[in-house]
Design a protein around this motif. Structure first.
Motif: not given
Length: 220
Positions: A205-211, A193, A191, A31-32, A34
């Motif tokens: 970090n991870l894209r919110q919509e891919k998390t 950006e 996944n 989920r996280n 960076n």
């Protein structure tokens, strides 16, 4: 002699339960994540970093109905920016368990190159491989003490025997090693950006919509 209908129904229910267990516990969750690369300017930090959190999302039973508790770990690595001789690839790093009581679980991870480029980017396109070692797993299953649960012969062979007997299962400690991997990449539809500042510092970090990024894990 054929089994009574009631026992056949009981076996069918156990098979259904077992199939649901096997199909719902095969994923880890990231989920996280960076990554950071420095500006490279004199006097600034020379290190790039990666920080991520991974969770075994289910407190569950494995294929032999051995208890495997939920676990979360924080994984971190750093390496010298801009050096072709010092890369983070193919080095195994230990992770830290979030729960201090999770003493039987040990996580580690490794970054691997995802491209054939002469100048790969370990902050924007890479594979992460994760390992989770779980110690002291017992064959004591779950549920009532009578009737037992599945033992070493495997669930299908044991189903009829469970119906017929009332003996206790054998308790045998063993260790399990799980492995799983995923690709993380910056770009449209990918996944990850991020942004680079005018100074040259970049953070992704991870894209919110891919998390979350779900990772299928296997026993090795």
């Amino acid at each position: 002699m054929p089994l009574p209908t009631s026992k056949i129904t009981f076996i069918s229910l156990l098979l259904l339960l077992f199939s649901q267990v096997c199909t719902t516990v095969a994923q880890w969750s990231v989920r996280n994540l960076n990554t950071f690369s420095p500006s490279g300017r004199p006097g600034s930090s020379p290190y790039s970093t990666l920080n991520t959190t991974i969770t075994d999302t289910y407190g569950h039973y494995d294929a032999h109905l051995n208890r495997v508790p939920l676990s979360t770990a924080i994984c971190f690595m750093k390496w010298q920016w801009g050096s072709r001789d010092i890369t983070p690839y193919n080095i195994v790093f230990n992770c830290s368990n979030v729960d201090p009581n999770d003493t039987d679980s040990h996580w580690s991870f490794e970054m691997r190159n995802a491209t054939e480029s002469e100048y790969p980017s370990p902050t924007t396109d890479f594979y992460l491989w994760f390992w989770r070692s779980v110690e002291n797993i017992y064959n004591d299953g779950h549920g009532s003490e009578k009737g037992g649960r599945f033992t070493k012969r495997g669930p299908v062979d044991e189903l009829a025997a469970v119906v017929e007997r009332n003996d206790k299962p054998r308790r045998e400690a063993r260790n399990i090693l799980y492995v799983g991997h995923a690709r993380f990449k910056v770009g449209p539809g990918e996944n990850m950006e991020g942004i680079c500042g005018a100074s040259g510092v970049c953070s992704y970090n991870l894209r919110q919509e891919k998390t979350p990024v779900l990772i299928e894990r296997q026993v090795i």
